[in-house]
Design an enzyme around this catalytic site. Structure first.
Site, mmCIF file in Angstrom:
data_model
loop_
_atom_site.group_PDB
_atom_site.id
_atom_site.type_symbol
_atom_site.label_atom_id
_atom_site.label_comp_id
_atom_site.label_asym_id
_atom_site.label_seq_id
_atom_site.Cartn_x
_atom_site.Cartn_y
_atom_site.Cartn_z
ATOM 1 N N GLY A 275 0.836 -1.204 0.000
ATOM 2 C CA GLY A 275 0.000 0.000 0.000
ATOM 3 C C GLY A 275 0.860 1.239 0.000
ATOM 4 O O GLY A 275 0.599 2.213 -0.704
ATOM 5 N N ALA A 276 1.932 1.204 0.807
ATOM 6 C CA ALA A 276 2.856 2.327 0.894
ATOM 7 C C ALA A 276 4.139 1.837 1.549
ATOM 8 O O ALA A 276 4.173 0.782 2.172
ATOM 9 C CB ALA A 276 2.244 3.471 1.698
ATOM 10 N N MET A 277 5.213 2.642 1.438
ATOM 11 C CA MET A 277 6.508 2.292 2.025
ATOM 12 C C MET A 277 7.138 3.541 2.614
ATOM 13 O O MET A 277 7.236 4.574 1.956
ATOM 14 C CB MET A 277 7.425 1.676 0.959
ATOM 15 C CG MET A 277 8.837 1.424 1.444
ATOM 16 S SD MET A 277 8.875 0.305 2.872
ATOM 17 C CE MET A 277 10.432 0.792 3.609
ATOM 18 N N GLU A 278 7.616 3.404 3.863
ATOM 19 C CA GLU A 278 8.000 4.551 4.682
ATOM 20 C C GLU A 278 9.415 5.047 4.484
ATOM 21 O O GLU A 278 10.022 5.601 5.416
ATOM 22 C CB GLU A 278 7.824 4.179 6.153
ATOM 23 C CG GLU A 278 8.820 3.135 6.686
ATOM 24 C CD GLU A 278 8.365 1.693 6.596
ATOM 25 O OE1 GLU A 278 8.937 0.830 7.268
ATOM 26 O OE2 GLU A 278 7.406 1.426 5.845
ATOM 27 N N ASN A 279 10.016 4.901 3.310
ATOM 28 C CA ASN A 279 11.398 5.343 3.105
ATOM 29 C C ASN A 279 11.645 6.682 3.789
ATOM 30 O O ASN A 279 10.815 7.590 3.715
ATOM 31 C CB ASN A 279 11.681 5.497 1.605
ATOM 32 C CG ASN A 279 11.226 4.307 0.803
ATOM 33 O OD1 ASN A 279 11.688 3.202 1.011
ATOM 34 N ND2 ASN A 279 10.293 4.532 -0.107
ATOM 35 N N HIS A 311 0.296 6.160 9.445
ATOM 36 C CA HIS A 311 1.166 4.992 9.672
ATOM 37 C C HIS A 311 2.555 5.243 9.091
ATOM 38 O O HIS A 311 3.576 5.034 9.765
ATOM 39 C CB HIS A 311 0.519 3.768 9.011
ATOM 40 C CG HIS A 311 1.277 2.494 9.148
ATOM 41 N ND1 HIS A 311 0.871 1.459 9.960
ATOM 42 C CD2 HIS A 311 2.422 2.057 8.558
ATOM 43 C CE1 HIS A 311 1.721 0.463 9.876
ATOM 44 N NE2 HIS A 311 2.682 0.794 9.016
ATOM 45 N N GLU A 312 2.604 5.697 7.841
ATOM 46 C CA GLU A 312 3.900 5.896 7.185
ATOM 47 C C GLU A 312 4.675 7.052 7.809
ATOM 48 O O GLU A 312 5.901 6.993 7.937
ATOM 49 C CB GLU A 312 3.714 6.126 5.680
ATOM 50 C CG GLU A 312 2.944 5.036 4.948
ATOM 51 C CD GLU A 312 3.495 3.640 5.177
ATOM 52 O OE1 GLU A 312 4.725 3.486 5.346
ATOM 53 O OE2 GLU A 312 2.693 2.686 5.195
ATOM 54 N N HIS A 315 6.289 5.988 11.019
ATOM 55 C CA HIS A 315 7.501 5.198 10.801
ATOM 56 C C HIS A 315 8.760 6.069 10.767
ATOM 57 O O HIS A 315 9.864 5.559 10.982
ATOM 58 C CB HIS A 315 7.411 4.451 9.468
ATOM 59 C CG HIS A 315 6.835 3.078 9.573
ATOM 60 N ND1 HIS A 315 7.266 2.143 10.486
ATOM 61 C CD2 HIS A 315 5.870 2.456 8.832
ATOM 62 C CE1 HIS A 315 6.590 1.015 10.317
ATOM 63 N NE2 HIS A 315 5.739 1.180 9.326
ATOM 64 N N GLU A 334 6.133 -2.257 12.820
ATOM 65 C CA GLU A 334 4.796 -2.298 12.243
ATOM 66 C C GLU A 334 3.682 -2.240 13.295
ATOM 67 O O GLU A 334 2.655 -1.598 13.073
ATOM 68 C CB GLU A 334 4.641 -3.539 11.359
ATOM 69 C CG GLU A 334 5.631 -3.597 10.205
ATOM 70 C CD GLU A 334 5.568 -2.387 9.278
ATOM 71 O OE1 GLU A 334 4.618 -1.588 9.369
ATOM 72 O OE2 GLU A 334 6.489 -2.234 8.456
#
Length: 875
Positions: A275-279, A311-312, A315, A334
């Site tokens: 869904g998404a990635m927290e880079n 959420h992201e 992180h 997570e």
């Protein structure tokens, strides 16, 4: 020959050897989007900790051309005499004729590779610009795919700084973790130089090259926040931008630590596996998780977007600033990001009552953790190939549920203070679960390690049996398993009680198998109708089963609306799970459901709708002769709510009512309610002529599409063909998602077969196949299983053995429901041994066994026909 033998010692290792530690990467990537390739050089500052003739680092599907090591003085250079890339263990071994001595130095490597099509590592995705299909490039490195982009020490504990330079087409936007400090143009290629990052893990490095429009804002602390959207759609990024700015402010205050980078960008890409990635500093999203439109997006999508963005952003602290030491502690990332995203959402939108919605998250964790094939929150990860299978509801949802339970036990103030201390103590470092427990213990004075080890180091959770004996409540805990078997787990359980009123509450810690609580201070001797609710507001990660007298009192409390929405949700949730595990009969569940006839709360009704779907699904196999009557009962439960809401929006109605409207009509359409079908089909016909008709809002369209497909068959294909045509014409990703979720709803197996073939055609992006698989009808189960067997090689070749492959297993195999099917599935997959799908396959087979056992139990309930008849005709 001796050297070759020595290289063998590095194969099959869990972690990289520690005789070289990186501290800085200078990475220059050159992207060729026409050829779909890239090349690069990486200069890595190292500390050699013991003399060695080998350097071992991670690489996967890279062509490593040459490697050169230079001592820190620059006086000695060592060119690698041999380069061995092992794509099985995903390492590259660099051999040197002379030993490299202890000290600092610089390792320089030249490499090249293809931009892959599997949405991991450095990959190609496509977008349409003025009706022309073009390429973009995106990275997705978590958990262990930075090694697909450049040779590196690709473990979360081996943090370093990164200076990234990127050669890209001059007309495109180039993004990375840090702000741009310089650009140089050379014809149609530009070289973009980014600021050096602070220390971070390799899996958080990110690069994106594509065509985007850009909007930005600034937080109260002066952090620049940017949103990058597909060209021409920047308006759809405004809501996400607002969320990110507000979330940064909330978390800065909550963690008592400012956001550590000068900017935070969020970008919507056309193809993305998660869904998404927290880079760090550059969060990448699927388009439908970042773009929002008042007219095109559902209320549910708005809510999902809010929690995803929060959420992201969370992180950036929990995960990026403080990072787990190894994937065993993934839940620290997570679980906490999930829990804290709901906390932020509750602040941003208090009217959503989001903590009731949080129980749906907990429910998913409870369901998975009730399997014999579950795993502990802290699961030993022995090889990188095992990592993806722990990105599941245990790490995310059980993790967040256990955190909420601990927060409730310690209190908000101590918990927040502890998290702030933890973030400060471990900033820019790595941590284990024990490190967090240590800080919490110091702040609270409670031995958290002793309290929580049973929740994180053993799988499963308890069911608490509650009996009333005079002025005492007696508790007994045992491990809850959906299979009905007995587990041997034991937990320290924070028990919360409400006795006839939320003003009369009591908290106890159940530290052994049995416990007794004196409630005489709350109970009059003559009061035999007092309701008692254990696990108040469902704050604990356990289930409760009551003796019949206490259960009857709770049913009455539900009927009379005496309970919080969270407790009404929890009572229904627990009863369904107990029924599925054959610890309660289906008749008890139906009687309880009947107590919710007058229910008005959105999330409670949403849970009721979920249970209705599950009851229909199991009854269609267990008691097919009764299923139509059961549908009438369930329609009666939901019809009043749907009719009150109506198909069209009302002025001033709440966000929750808008969400409920869509769910209620979807359920009625699925249960083949004639009136809903007629109305939906009429409105669908209007939509075909006017895509912007107010007669079908974004929230009710899926209900209409389900009705269309429930009336589609091989002899009546008009609706099916019209919906396919609509899919091909619309350009909105969320509208396409709704259509894909609905296509498999047909009761006609031949139509289901066509839909499955369509899902794996070139007309559906790989990332979107999950939407269609999740919407397959009960009637199409057997067809889907036969189709899967015939297409399994094709699926593996196209989607690999990662999360998309998991979706095929989960959504097609898990719903099967007979002992014979267990044997079929095991026999088929016996020749497809693959550790990457082993866990999800075993879990899905266990679900089949659970359903088969439940069906056997239901068939033995002789009183069901009479009960269903009574419920149908009840006024």
């Amino acid at each position: 020959m001796e050297q070759k033998m020595n290289i063998e010692q590095f194969k099959g290792q869990k972690r990289l050897p520690k005789f070289a530690i990186p501290s800085h990467y200078d990475l220059h990537l050159k992207v060729d989007l026409s050829a779909c390739t890239f090349s690069g050089t990486v200069k890595i500052k190292l500390t050699i900790t013991e003399n060695t003739s080998f350097l071992v680092l991670n690489a996967n599907e890279l062509h490593v051309h040459e490697a050169l090591f230079t001592t820190s003085t620059g006086k000695q250079q060592y060119k690698s005499s041999d380069v061995v890339v092992d794509d099985v263990d995903e390492v590259v071994v660099l051999a040197f004729d002379e030993p490299l001595c202890v000290g600092e130095g610089l390792l320089e490597i030249e490499f090249s590779a293809k931009l892959n099509e599997f949405m991991c590592g450095f990959y190609r995705c496509t977008y349409v610009d003025k009706e022309v299909k073009k390429n973009a490039a995106v990275t997705q490195f978590e958990p262990a795919a930075a090694r697909r982009c450049f040779p590196c020490w690709d473990e979360p504990a081996l943090k370093a700084t990164f200076k990234i330079t990127l050669d890209a087409p001059s007309e495109l936007v180039a993004l990375s973790n840090m702000p741009i400090i310089d650009e140089k143009l050379n014809g149609d290629v530009k070289t973009v130089y980014f600021e050096e990052t602070p220390v971070m893990s390799t899996y958080l490095v990110a690069v994106v090259v594509g065509l985007f429009d850009h909007i930005e804002d600034t937080t109260a602390d002066g952090v620049k926040v940017g949103v990058y959207c597909p060209a021409g759609r920047s308006d759809e990024g405004k809501f996400a931008l607002h969320l990110a700015v507000k979330s940064l402010d909330i978390f800065t205050k909550y963690f008592s630590t400012p956001y550590p980078l000068p900017k935070l960008d969020m970008v919507a890409v056309s193809e993305f596996g998660a869904g998404a990635m927290e880079n760090f500093g550059l969060i990448v999203y699927r388009e439908n998780d970042l773009l929002y439109s008042d007219s095109k997006s559902t209320a549910r999508r708005k809510q999902i977007m809010t929690t995803v963005v929060a959420h992201e952003v969370a992180h950036q602290w929990f995960g990026n600033l403080v990072t787990m030491e190894w994937w065993t502690h993934l839940w620290l990332n997570e679980g906490f990001a999930t829990w804290v995203s709901f906390m932020a959402t509750a602040i941003l939108f208090p009217e959503w009552n989001i903590w009731t919605n949080f129980l749906k998250q907990t429910s998913s964790g409870l369901n998975l953790d009730a399997l014999e094939q579950s795993h502990p929150i802290e699961v030993e990860v022995n090889h990188v190939h095992d990592v993806e299978q722990v990105f599941d509801d245990i790490s995310y949802r059980k993790g967040s549920g256990v955190i909420r339970m601990l927060q409730g036990y310690l209190g908000d103030e101590i918990f927040q203070k502890s998290l702030s201390s933890y973030i400060k103590k471990y900033s820019w470092k790595n941590a284990k679960t024990e490190d967090l427990w240590r800080v919490l213990s110091e702040e609270s004075g409670v031995d958290i390690n002793s309290l929580m080890d049973c929740w994180t180091k053993q799988k499963g959770y308890p069911v608490i049996y509650v009996k009333s004996k005079g002025h005492n409540l007696e508790f007994e805990q045992s491990q809850f398993l959906s299979s009905g078997l007995h587990g041997d787990g034991e937990w320290k359980v924070p028990i919360t009680l409400a006795l006839g009123s939320y003003e009369k509450c009591k908290n106890v810690l159940l530290e052994s198998k049995f416990g007794t609580v004196d409630i005489s201070e709350f109970v009059a001797s003559s009061d035999e109708s007092l309701w008692i609710k254990v696990n108040v507001e469902q704050s604990g990660f356990y289930r409760v089963i009551y003796e019949e007298d206490l259960a009857a009192r709770l049913r009455k409390a539900v009927q009379n609306n005496c309970l919080f929405a969270t407790d009404k949700f929890g009572i229904l949730e627990d009863m369904f799970a107990l029924c599925e595990a054959c610890k309660q009969p289906l008749s008890s569940l139906l009687v309880l459901m009947d107590a919710y006839r007058k229910e008005k709360d959105h999330m409670v009704l949403s849970k009721l709708i979920d249970v209705c779907h599950n009851v229909v699904n199991i009854s269609a196999v267990a008691i097919p002769d009764l299923v139509d009557e059961l549908k009438v009962f369930l329609i009666n439960l939901l019809q009043c709510c749907a009719e009150k809401l109506g198909w069209e929006s009302l002025p001033g109605e709440s966000h929750l009512d808008v969400m409920l409207r869509g769910e209620a009509f979807m359920a009625l359409a699925t249960f083949d309610h004639d009136k809903t079908h007629r109305e939906a089909m009429q409105r669908f016909q209007v939509l075909l002529d006017d895509k912007n008709t107010p007669l079908l809002s974004a929230d009710t369209r899926r209900a209409a599409y389900i009705a269309v497909m429930r009336n589609s068959s091989t002899t009546n294909r008009n609706g099916f063909e019209a919906l396919l045509k609509l899919y091909r014409e619309v350009d909105g990703v969320q509208e396409r998602e709704r259509i894909l979720q609905s296509l498999g709803s047909s009761p006609d197996p031949d139509i289901v077969l066509e839909v499955l073939d369509f899902l794996v055609s070139d007309e559906v992006r790989d990332q979107d196949v999950i939407y269609g698989l999740g919407g397959l009808s009960v009637e199409g189960r057997e067809t889907a299983w036969g189709w899967l067997k015939g297409n399994w090689d094709r699926i593996l070749n196209r989607y690999g053995s990662g999360m998309f492959c998991h979706s095929f297993i989960r959504d097609i195999i898990k719903p099967l429901s007979s002992h014979e099917k267990v044997e079929e599935v095991e026999a088929f997959f016996a020749s497809y041994k693959n550790p990457a799908i082993d866990k999800i396959l075993k879990q899905s087979i266990e679900y089949i066994r659970i359903r088969a056992r439940w069906i056997d139990s239901i068939r033995q309930e002789q009183s069901l026909p009479e009960l269903v008849k009574q419920l149908v005709h009840k006024e």
